[in-house]
Motif scaffolding. Structure first.
Motif, PDB file in Angstrom:
ATOM      1  N   TYR A 143       0.822  -1.304  -0.044  1.00 59.44           N
ATOM      2  CA  TYR A 143      -0.138  -0.025  -0.008  1.00 59.44           C
ATOM      3  C   TYR A 143       0.955   1.269  -0.106  1.00 59.44           C
ATOM      4  O   TYR A 143       1.971   1.389   0.620  1.00 59.44           O
ATOM      5  CB  TYR A 143      -1.002   0.009   1.284  1.00 59.44           C
ATOM      6  N   PRO A 144       0.485   2.175  -0.640  1.00 61.69           N
ATOM      7  CA  PRO A 144       0.980   3.530  -0.294  1.00 61.69           C
ATOM      8  C   PRO A 144       1.100   3.812   0.971  1.00 61.69           C
ATOM      9  O   PRO A 144       0.178   3.663   1.841  1.00 61.69           O
ATOM     10  CB  PRO A 144       0.283   4.576  -1.189  1.00 61.69           C
ATOM     11  N   VAL A 145       2.182   4.664   1.576  1.00 65.27           N
ATOM     12  CA  VAL A 145       2.533   5.177   2.751  1.00 65.27           C
ATOM     13  C   VAL A 145       2.195   6.772   2.485  1.00 65.27           C
ATOM     14  O   VAL A 145       3.250   7.287   1.947  1.00 65.27           O
ATOM     15  CB  VAL A 145       3.589   4.876   3.427  1.00 65.27           C
ATOM     16  N   GLU A 146       1.193   7.470   3.277  1.00 62.75           N
ATOM     17  CA  GLU A 146       1.300   8.652   2.872  1.00 62.75           C
ATOM     18  C   GLU A 146       1.266   9.698   4.293  1.00 62.75           C
ATOM     19  O   GLU A 146       0.590   9.250   5.290  1.00 62.75           O
ATOM     20  CB  GLU A 146      -0.241   8.954   2.537  1.00 62.75           C
ATOM     21  N   LEU A 147       2.072  10.554   4.345  1.00 62.40           N
ATOM     22  CA  LEU A 147       2.232  11.509   5.497  1.00 62.40           C
ATOM     23  C   LEU A 147       0.998  12.695   5.360  1.00 62.40           C
ATOM     24  O   LEU A 147       0.730  13.314   4.177  1.00 62.40           O
ATOM     25  CB  LEU A 147       3.525  12.320   5.505  1.00 62.40           C
ATOM     26  N   VAL A 148       0.442  13.025   6.497  1.00 63.05           N
ATOM     27  CA  VAL A 148      -0.543  13.949   6.421  1.00 63.05           C
ATOM     28  C   VAL A 148      -0.267  14.930   7.685  1.00 63.05           C
ATOM     29  O   VAL A 148       0.006  14.795   8.543  1.00 63.05           O
ATOM     30  CB  VAL A 148      -1.970  13.636   6.356  1.00 63.05           C
ATOM     31  N   CYS A 149      -0.497  16.351   7.048  1.00 61.61           N
ATOM     32  CA  CYS A 149      -0.590  17.260   8.042  1.00 61.61           C
ATOM     33  C   CYS A 149      -1.783  18.243   8.122  1.00 61.61           C
ATOM     34  O   CYS A 149      -2.041  18.735   6.943  1.00 61.61           O
ATOM     35  CB  CYS A 149       0.798  18.152   7.643  1.00 61.61           C
ATOM     36  N   TRP A 150      -2.664  18.092   9.232  1.00 61.47           N
ATOM     37  CA  TRP A 150      -3.881  18.550   9.121  1.00 61.47           C
ATOM     38  C   TRP A 150      -3.778  20.280   9.709  1.00 61.47           C
ATOM     39  O   TRP A 150      -2.987  20.681  10.232  1.00 61.47           O
ATOM     40  CB  TRP A 150      -4.550  18.162  10.277  1.00 61.47           C
ATOM     41  N   THR A 151      -4.655  21.009   8.909  1.00 65.08           N
ATOM     42  CA  THR A 151      -5.061  22.391   9.295  1.00 65.08           C
ATOM     43  C   THR A 151      -5.627  22.603  10.479  1.00 65.08           C
ATOM     44  O   THR A 151      -6.554  22.202  10.711  1.00 65.08           O
ATOM     45  CB  THR A 151      -5.486  22.905   7.901  1.00 65.08           C
ATOM     46  N   ASN A 152      -5.158  23.653  11.134  1.00 65.59           N
ATOM     47  CA  ASN A 152      -5.546  24.147  12.403  1.00 65.59           C
ATOM     48  C   ASN A 152      -6.231  22.784  13.475  1.00 65.59           C
ATOM     49  O   ASN A 152      -7.553  22.967  13.650  1.00 65.59           O
ATOM     50  CB  ASN A 152      -6.965  25.180  11.908  1.00 65.59           C
ATOM     51  N   GLU A 153      -5.348  22.244  13.595  1.00 67.05           N
ATOM     52  CA  GLU A 153      -5.685  21.146  14.895  1.00 67.05           C
ATOM     53  C   GLU A 153      -6.329  21.874  16.229  1.00 67.05           C
ATOM     54  O   GLU A 153      -7.147  21.483  16.997  1.00 67.05           O
ATOM     55  CB  GLU A 153      -4.907  20.122  15.076  1.00 67.05           C
ATOM     56  N   GLU A 154      -5.286  22.937  16.786  1.00 68.69           N
ATOM     57  CA  GLU A 154      -5.530  23.418  18.043  1.00 68.69           C
ATOM     58  C   GLU A 154      -6.710  24.266  18.198  1.00 68.69           C
ATOM     59  O   GLU A 154      -7.320  24.139  19.354  1.00 68.69           O
ATOM     60  CB  GLU A 154      -4.316  24.268  18.310  1.00 68.69           C
ATOM     61  N   GLY A 155      -7.143  24.909  17.153  1.00 63.06           N
ATOM     62  CA  GLY A 155      -8.584  25.665  17.500  1.00 63.06           C
ATOM     63  C   GLY A 155      -8.221  26.927  18.305  1.00 63.06           C
ATOM     64  O   GLY A 155      -9.090  27.740  18.710  1.00 63.06           O
TER      65      GLY A 155
END
Lengths: 415, 415
Positions: B118-130
């Motif tokens: 399977y592909p391995v994908e890094l993700v960085c999410w926007t505005n987690e802290e709020g």
């Protein structure tokens, strides 16, 4: 019953006229010490006193004295009065009732052409409320030697203006030394500012004294923590500790008789974020009791619960007593005179202890003093909704008249 | 034990390099969502991902995806990541650890020339802290369909700037639809933000799920009264009522097992004057429990104590539930994979329930997900003092590596 009656409608008219000065839309008064409205109110009072034939003096603290002479030139005056300054959103009777009642006493003595052995003197004290200049009861405090004059004149408002400057500005920086003259006695009519008399249907409260007070600042420090991941037993929650202290302090007042009071009026929570366990809480504690030993016992309860919370909740404690103001007992003769004065006019009475500060409390330090309370609607004061009826005002004034007349016409003791 | 080891020093160097962006004098990070530092951090991440041979995409919410291809072109990716935005005075590991660990997984796969199915994908999410834009977990929330895209882009900071405008300003308003693509699974390493793992000396927390949450605003209204003249039994003291509610709510959490939480983090007292009985108190209540039935029971305790206080203390009550966020159970296979992954590398483990919100909680709604917790010093986070060691960081990253590799190389099911 007696036929020497004050003019209740004249009293009421004076109260209503005075209430126009600094009147607020909601029916209250905004007349801070030494502001332009206080200036206007003072001028009107002085005019009325002069029209009543009094000689008016002003001392260096701006306290106003209006004397109706007695037969004995050497005798010290029987004084009656209160204050004309108000809270920022205050009522029209707190203070003003005591001053207008004293004026009505003098006017009635004039009407009935009654000569008194002792002079009768109206007094209007500067800055009783303490809203503009701290502390409260500043004019009577300097008069009674509680504060030095230089301290009283140097107090500043939030814009940095001093009492001394403001007295000069409004023309009430008098020449007379403060507290330099003898006082035979002092009487003050005041609204109760509490609910007891109204609840019990009593006309006149005979004030036997005033509670002692201890004021504290308490700081509890724990540890801020994230509300989600931190288990209950690993928290050092300052607010939880504060709640335990408050609960114990309130119970100590409830357990300590009907005259005990405990109040936490001020509180701040840090960082005050809904999902952070509070790391620090600061709050005030105000303990009051007419018996200094009982007050000391309430103080012990506060210390003990703070130490318990500190130990059990792993908090750090800052417990700072701001002041200890001992209880006041009014002069027994003056208190008896007030009681007789009220009963002679057919008013129902009960003894009460003042829970609040008043000019009479400082005056008791330098002269025999007494106070007369009348019920106010719902016990509400320091509020534009503060209210009393014409009948209530006249009951207070009539009692004052009887007491002042009795005192001013008693046989003179040998000097 | 396995010989496929991540490079712990490279991981640490990346964490320290990232921590320079928005670094605060006290050793923390100020890197609010979509501010200039977040921009710099995103650019550095994208550069590192491209250097690691990944193809980088950005979706319309600014979420960043960096893919290392799998042998199977059609397979959905095994994702790993977290967020790079911080609290205003946040720490350098909250979020950044999860992103840097995912990067280190990809770098290690490259070093060891490991192909995955399977592909391995890094993700960085926007505005987690709020912190800058409310609510928290906005990027993953839109990805998981919890909020509509238009809602996510329209959120404003306190200066009125929207997420959409700020994404355009920093060049991260991507073209890819949000949540439009299949995800095989999602893994996230995060600091615990609580004290359990450190206290028990555990290396890795296997997160089985997250607590449900109910948030409330409570207002108790009594009657302001003068602290001196008002007897205790004639008061309607809102603060006293609040203390009773807080005490009962805390006890309900203590009585409800080790995973129950109750927090009153925010409180205001009116008029907040030391000699006035509080007429009104507002406070927040935050209840959490991994079992929705138990959470409902805690809700009942809150309602009952409020009604009791209202009756006994003659107060008026405003009780408003802001939201009810049900508990999350992570995917059993992913949880098992995390446990095996940690044990295979010799780490001590225990199951934990997340008390806080995380992007993985929203991801579990659209893909099998799991989380890995590592202990942080003193359980402290959302604070510049937040800290972990190189060993702790690498334990989290090694566990992630093992879990992602296991998942990405499992046998493909028939489509």
């Amino acid at each position: 019953m007696d036929n020497t009656r004050i003019d209740r409608h004249r009293l009421w008219a004076s109260l209503m006229e005075m209430a126009k000065i600094g009147a607020t839309p909601k029916g209250g008064v905004h007349r801070l010490a030494l502001d332009d409205d206080d200036w206007t109110a003072r001028d009107l009072l002085v005019q009325w006193c002069r029209e009543a034939g009094c000689s008016v003096r002003v001392d260096k603290m701006g306290n106003i004295f209006a004397r109706r002479p007695g037969r004995s030139v050497a005798a010290a005056p029987v004084m009656a009065g209160s204050h004309l300054d108000s809270q920022p959103t205050g009522g029209k009777f707190d203070g003003a009732l005591g001053v207008m009642a004293a004026l009505e006493v003098i006017r009635t003595l004039n009407d009935l052409r009654i000569d008194t052995e002792y002079p009768v003197e109206l007094v209007c004290w500067t800055n009783e409320e303490g809203s503009r200049f701290s502390p409260a009861m500043l004019g009577s405090g300097v008069f009674a030697g509680v504060f030095p004059l230089v301290h009283g004149l140097g107090m500043t408002d939030q814009d940095g203006r001093t009492v001394g400057e403001e007295l000069k500005r409004i023309g009430y920086a008098g020449r007379e030394e403060v507290g330099g003259s003898d006082v035979d006695s002092y009487f003050e009519v005041h609204i109760e500012q509490g609910p007891i008399l109204e609840t019990e249907g009593i006309d006149v409260g005979v004030v036997t004294g005033a509670v002692g007070q201890r004021w504290y600042d308490v700081t509890l420090t724990g540890q801020e923590a994230h509300a989600g991941p931190t288990p209950m037993d690993m928290r050092r929650d300052a607010l939880l500790g504060a709640c335990e202290v408050i609960d114990a302090v309130y119970r100590s007042a409830v357990d300590n008789g009907p005259d005990a009071r405990a109040t936490v009026g001020h509180m701040r929570v840090y960082p005050n974020s809904r999902n952070v366990v509070p790391g620090r809480v600061t709050f005030s504690v105000d303990l009051r009791h007419p018996d200094d030993n009982e007050l000391a016992r309430m103080d012990s309860v506060l210390s003990e619960i703070c130490l318990k919370v500190l130990r059990e909740r792993k908090l750090e404690l800052g417990l700072h007593q701001l002041f200890h103001f001992p209880p006041t007992e009014f002069d027994a003769e003056c208190v008896g005179l007030v009681r007789d004065a009220a009963e002679r006019s057919g008013y129902s009475v009960r003894d009460v202890v003042s829970g609040a500060g008043h000019d009479a409390i400082y005056m008791q330090r330098v002269a025999p003093s007494g106070m007369i309370f009348v019920p106010c609607e719902g016990g509400i004061s320091h509020n534009e909704a503060e209210n009393i009826s014409l009948e209530v005002a006249s009951a207070g004034c009539q009692t004052l008249f009887n007491a002042v007349l009795g005192r001013a016409n008693r046989e003179r003791r040998a000097a």
